[in-house]
Design a protein around this motif. Structure first.
Motif, PDB file in Angstrom:
ATOM      1  N   VAL A 104       0.868  -1.184   0.000  1.00 52.40           N
ATOM      2  CA  VAL A 104       0.000   0.000   0.000  1.00 52.40           C
ATOM      3  C   VAL A 104       0.901   1.228   0.000  1.00 52.40           C
ATOM      4  CG1 VAL A 104      -1.876   1.233   1.135  1.00 52.40           C
ATOM      5  CG2 VAL A 104      -1.733  -1.272   1.334  1.00 52.40           C
ATOM      6  N   LEU A 105       0.705   2.094  -0.969  1.00 51.90           N
ATOM      7  CA  LEU A 105       1.513   3.303  -1.106  1.00 51.90           C
ATOM      8  C   LEU A 105       0.665   4.536  -0.817  1.00 51.90           C
ATOM      9  CD1 LEU A 105       4.055   4.895  -2.018  1.00 51.90           C
ATOM     10  CD2 LEU A 105       3.161   4.725  -4.371  1.00 51.90           C
ATOM     11  N   ASP A 106       1.148   5.368   0.095  1.00 47.93           N
ATOM     12  CA  ASP A 106       0.533   6.663   0.376  1.00 47.93           C
ATOM     13  C   ASP A 106       1.476   7.748  -0.137  1.00 47.93           C
ATOM     14  OD1 ASP A 106      -0.576   8.994   1.436  1.00 47.93           O
ATOM     15  OD2 ASP A 106      -1.253   7.990   3.256  1.00 47.93           O
ATOM     16  N   PRO A 107       1.173   8.363  -1.282  1.00 46.24           N
ATOM     17  CA  PRO A 107       2.083   9.343  -1.888  1.00 46.24           C
ATOM     18  C   PRO A 107       1.896  10.738  -1.280  1.00 46.24           C
ATOM     19  CG  PRO A 107       0.203   9.027  -3.315  1.00 46.24           C
ATOM     20  CD  PRO A 107       0.004   8.106  -2.129  1.00 46.24           C
ATOM     21  N   VAL A 108       2.172  10.856   0.002  1.00 50.02           N
ATOM     22  CA  VAL A 108       1.896  12.084   0.748  1.00 50.02           C
ATOM     23  C   VAL A 108       2.603  13.277   0.104  1.00 50.02           C
ATOM     24  CG1 VAL A 108       2.065  13.260   2.980  1.00 50.02           C
ATOM     25  CG2 VAL A 108       1.642  10.791   2.897  1.00 50.02           C
ATOM     26  N   GLY A 109       1.845  14.311  -0.221  1.00 48.49           N
ATOM     27  CA  GLY A 109       2.432  15.519  -0.785  1.00 48.49           C
ATOM     28  C   GLY A 109       2.904  15.381  -2.215  1.00 48.49           C
ATOM     29  N   CYS A 110       2.522  14.292  -2.885  1.00 47.97           N
ATOM     30  CA  CYS A 110       2.885  14.143  -4.294  1.00 47.97           C
ATOM     31  C   CYS A 110       2.355  15.352  -5.059  1.00 47.97           C
ATOM     32  CB  CYS A 110       2.290  12.856  -4.854  1.00 47.97           C
ATOM     33  SG  CYS A 110       2.775  12.473  -6.537  1.00 47.97           S
ATOM     34  N   GLY A 111       3.220  15.967  -5.841  1.00 49.72           N
ATOM     35  CA  GLY A 111       2.851  17.188  -6.539  1.00 49.72           C
ATOM     36  C   GLY A 111       3.355  18.438  -5.857  1.00 49.72           C
ATOM     37  N   ALA A 112       3.700  18.330  -4.565  1.00 49.39           N
ATOM     38  CA  ALA A 112       4.194  19.496  -3.827  1.00 49.39           C
ATOM     39  C   ALA A 112       5.670  19.751  -4.092  1.00 49.39           C
ATOM     40  CB  ALA A 112       3.956  19.323  -2.333  1.00 49.39           C
ATOM     41  N   SER A 113       6.425  18.695  -4.452  1.00 54.69           N
ATOM     42  CA  SER A 113       7.848  18.845  -4.769  1.00 54.69           C
ATOM     43  C   SER A 113       8.233  17.780  -5.779  1.00 54.69           C
ATOM     44  CB  SER A 113       8.709  18.708  -3.504  1.00 54.69           C
ATOM     45  OG  SER A 113       8.740  17.360  -3.061  1.00 54.69           O
ATOM     46  N   VAL A 114       9.313  18.057  -6.485  1.00 55.89           N
ATOM     47  CA  VAL A 114       9.819  17.092  -7.460  1.00 55.89           C
ATOM     48  C   VAL A 114      10.228  15.801  -6.760  1.00 55.89           C
ATOM     49  CG1 VAL A 114      11.672  16.633  -9.123  1.00 55.89           C
ATOM     50  CG2 VAL A 114      10.539  18.870  -9.097  1.00 55.89           C
ATOM     51  N   LEU A 115      10.872  15.919  -5.593  1.00 57.58           N
ATOM     52  CA  LEU A 115      11.328  14.737  -4.853  1.00 57.58           C
ATOM     53  C   LEU A 115      10.157  13.815  -4.520  1.00 57.58           C
ATOM     54  CD1 LEU A 115      13.620  13.216  -3.349  1.00 57.58           C
ATOM     55  CD2 LEU A 115      12.993  14.534  -1.316  1.00 57.58           C
ATOM     56  N   ARG A 116       9.100  14.378  -3.989  1.00 54.34           N
ATOM     57  CA  ARG A 116       7.952  13.550  -3.603  1.00 54.34           C
ATOM     58  C   ARG A 116       7.286  12.907  -4.830  1.00 54.34           C
ATOM     59  NH1 ARG A 116       5.863  14.402   1.640  1.00 54.34           N
ATOM     60  NH2 ARG A 116       7.123  15.861   2.828  1.00 54.34           N
ATOM     61  N   THR A 117       7.149  13.702  -5.874  1.00 48.63           N
ATOM     62  CA  THR A 117       6.481  13.188  -7.069  1.00 48.63           C
ATOM     63  C   THR A 117       7.294  12.072  -7.718  1.00 48.63           C
ATOM     64  OG1 THR A 117       5.513  15.381  -7.415  1.00 48.63           O
ATOM     65  CG2 THR A 117       5.450  13.850  -9.269  1.00 48.63           C
ATOM     66  N   GLN A 118       8.577  12.296  -7.892  1.00 51.72           N
ATOM     67  CA  GLN A 118       9.425  11.282  -8.525  1.00 51.72           C
ATOM     68  C   GLN A 118       9.528  10.027  -7.669  1.00 51.72           C
ATOM     69  OE1 GLN A 118      13.152  13.257  -9.403  1.00 51.72           O
ATOM     70  NE2 GLN A 118      12.392  14.057 -11.353  1.00 51.72           N
ATOM     71  N   THR A 119       9.648  10.203  -6.344  1.00 54.62           N
ATOM     72  CA  THR A 119       9.748   9.045  -5.452  1.00 54.62           C
ATOM     73  C   THR A 119       8.478   8.218  -5.494  1.00 54.62           C
ATOM     74  OG1 THR A 119      11.277  10.214  -3.974  1.00 54.62           O
ATOM     75  CG2 THR A 119      10.112   8.312  -3.071  1.00 54.62           C
ATOM     76  N   ALA A 120       7.325   8.873  -5.435  1.00 56.48           N
ATOM     77  CA  ALA A 120       6.052   8.156  -5.467  1.00 56.48           C
ATOM     78  C   ALA A 120       5.905   7.371  -6.762  1.00 56.48           C
ATOM     79  CB  ALA A 120       4.896   9.138  -5.297  1.00 56.48           C
ATOM     80  N   ARG A 121       6.287   7.975  -7.874  1.00 51.72           N
ATOM     81  CA  ARG A 121       6.163   7.284  -9.164  1.00 51.72           C
ATOM     82  C   ARG A 121       7.134   6.111  -9.264  1.00 51.72           C
ATOM     83  NH1 ARG A 121       5.729  12.775 -12.877  1.00 51.72           N
ATOM     84  NH2 ARG A 121       3.580  13.292 -12.283  1.00 51.72           N
ATOM     85  N   THR A 122       8.340   6.282  -8.735  1.00 53.23           N
ATOM     86  CA  THR A 122       9.316   5.188  -8.757  1.00 53.23           C
ATOM     87  C   THR A 122       8.837   4.011  -7.922  1.00 53.23           C
ATOM     88  OG1 THR A 122      11.146   6.733  -9.078  1.00 53.23           O
ATOM     89  CG2 THR A 122      11.700   4.557  -8.237  1.00 53.23           C
ATOM     90  N   LEU A 123       8.336   4.293  -6.731  1.00 56.30           N
ATOM     91  CA  LEU A 123       7.830   3.231  -5.863  1.00 56.30           C
ATOM     92  C   LEU A 123       6.649   2.511  -6.504  1.00 56.30           C
ATOM     93  CD1 LEU A 123       8.042   5.151  -2.470  1.00 56.30           C
ATOM     94  CD2 LEU A 123       9.341   3.088  -3.046  1.00 56.30           C
ATOM     95  N   ALA A 124       5.731   3.290  -7.084  1.00 60.27           N
ATOM     96  CA  ALA A 124       4.562   2.681  -7.727  1.00 60.27           C
ATOM     97  C   ALA A 124       4.976   1.791  -8.892  1.00 60.27           C
ATOM     98  CB  ALA A 124       3.604   3.773  -8.195  1.00 60.27           C
ATOM     99  N   ALA A 125       5.959   2.240  -9.655  1.00 59.61           N
ATOM    100  CA  ALA A 125       6.405   1.466 -10.818  1.00 59.61           C
ATOM    101  C   ALA A 125       7.070   0.154 -10.412  1.00 59.61           C
ATOM    102  CB  ALA A 125       7.369   2.301 -11.661  1.00 59.61           C
ATOM    103  N   LYS A 126       7.732   0.134  -9.266  1.00 62.48           N
ATOM    104  CA  LYS A 126       8.454  -1.061  -8.812  1.00 62.48           C
ATOM    105  C   LYS A 126       7.554  -2.060  -8.087  1.00 62.48           C
ATOM    106  CE  LYS A 126      13.129   0.826  -8.423  1.00 62.48           C
ATOM    107  NZ  LYS A 126      13.693  -0.143  -9.386  1.00 62.48           N
ATOM    108  N   ALA A 127       6.388  -1.602  -7.597  1.00 59.64           N
ATOM    109  CA  ALA A 127       5.568  -2.446  -6.724  1.00 59.64           C
ATOM    110  C   ALA A 127       4.646  -3.368  -7.515  1.00 59.64           C
ATOM    111  CB  ALA A 127       4.736  -1.561  -5.804  1.00 59.64           C
ATOM    112  N   ASN A 128       4.632  -4.616  -7.114  1.00 60.13           N
ATOM    113  CA  ASN A 128       3.616  -5.561  -7.574  1.00 60.13           C
ATOM    114  C   ASN A 128       2.470  -5.560  -6.568  1.00 60.13           C
ATOM    115  OD1 ASN A 128       5.501  -6.255  -9.557  1.00 60.13           O
ATOM    116  ND2 ASN A 128       6.265  -8.005  -8.370  1.00 60.13           N
ATOM    117  N   ASN A 129       1.298  -5.987  -7.007  1.00 56.84           N
ATOM    118  CA  ASN A 129       0.157  -6.127  -6.079  1.00 56.84           C
ATOM    119  C   ASN A 129      -0.032  -4.836  -5.283  1.00 56.84           C
ATOM    120  OD1 ASN A 129      -1.989  -7.286  -4.753  1.00 56.84           O
ATOM    121  ND2 ASN A 129      -0.765  -8.760  -3.567  1.00 56.84           N
TER     122      ASN A 129
END
Length: 276
Positions: A104-129
């Motif tokens: 379960v991914l909670d992308p807290v503050g995604c969109g507020a900074s490049v770091l948060r947005t890129q990290t959330a997308r990287t984690l989502a791309a790597k995660a199965n299920n």
């Protein structure tokens, strides 16, 4: 394409599945690994305990392989992000994938900074299920669209994030929960709206984070849509608000509400529609 031989779930059957999932969590007490933020660790651990799950706040890379071998699910919350935590989160996702555990991914503050947005997308791309749980602005930003955000607060309404959520379902083969005045649960096969909860809930820190943790508890017993956690948490919040003078007492009463919530309360209060 819709297969007419497949029955579309009704509100009644979905309610039954929510109640059954709650009973299973309380019976099995699944271990949920949380890599979460400093602000909400106590809140989310208490929410998991109250619903019947077993939380562990495990942040060390040195033990993560062992933890994901014995745990039933992984919750990742990027609320207090830094470079060291990012490496731990990526390794935890690898271990969850290796052990076929839901994430379960909670992308807290995604969109507020490049770091948060890129990290959330990287984690989502790597995660199965994968299950993604966020507010409307986070979901919109994660999908690569223009969102309105103020730090970790959403300035978009949940219904405006539906197209973004559907894009995330397709892109990451994920289920998506959009939190807001109306909550939405979006999967490849259906979209469900939930209109429970209370307007006081956003005045308590960690409300969404606690829902993310609870989503991990239900994913651990096989309910990976996010529906049961979202419905139960919103109803608990609604009941708690009726007994609370303000946000401080609401925070305590929600924990009590999760502990005491019953099948009867779910049946009586659940305000749910199958949108699509």
């Amino acid at each position: 394409m819709h297969n007419p031989s497949q029955q579309t779930p009704t509100s009644a059957s979905l309610t039954e599945s929510i109640i059954a999932a709650l009973a299973l969590v309380r019976e099995q007490k699944p271990l949920v690994v949380n890599i979460t933020n400093y602000v909400v660790m106590n809140n989310t651990a208490n929410a998991l305990l109250a619903i019947g799950a077993s939380p562990i706040m495990a942040h060390s890379r040195q033990e993560m392989a062992e933890m994901m071998h014995i745990a039933r699910s992984l919750v990742i919350n990027i609320g207090t992000l830094d470079s060291e935590w990012i490496e731990r989160m990526l390794f935890a996702v690898e271990q969850a994938n290796a052990n076929n555990k839901p994430i379960v991914l909670d992308p807290v503050g995604c969109g507020a900074s490049v770091l948060r947005t890129q990290t959330a997308r990287t984690l989502a791309a790597k995660a199965n299920n994968l299950i993604i749980r966020g507010n409307a602005s986070e979901i919109i930003a994660l999908a690569g669209e223009a969102s309105q955000t103020k730090g970790v607060d959403a300035l978009d309404s949940s219904d405006t994030a539906l197209a973004a959520a559907q894009a995330l379902v397709t892109q990451y083969h994920a289920n998506v929960v959009i939190s807001g005045e109306v909550d939405y649960v979006v999967t490849a096969s259906q979209t469900i709206s939930l209109s429970n909860g209370h307007h006081m809930m956003p005045y308590v820190t960690g409300m969404g984070c606690s829902l993310t943790a609870l989503t991990g508890a239900f994913a651990a017993i096989g309910e990976t849509s996010g529906l049961a956690a979202t419905a139960i948490y919103a109803i608990a919040g609604e009941i708690a608000a009726e007994q609370s003078a303000g946000p401080a007492s609401l925070q305590l009463n929600i924990i009590d509400g999760l502990y005491h919530i019953s099948a009867e309360q779910i049946c009586q209060r659940l305000n749910m529609d199958v949108v699509a």
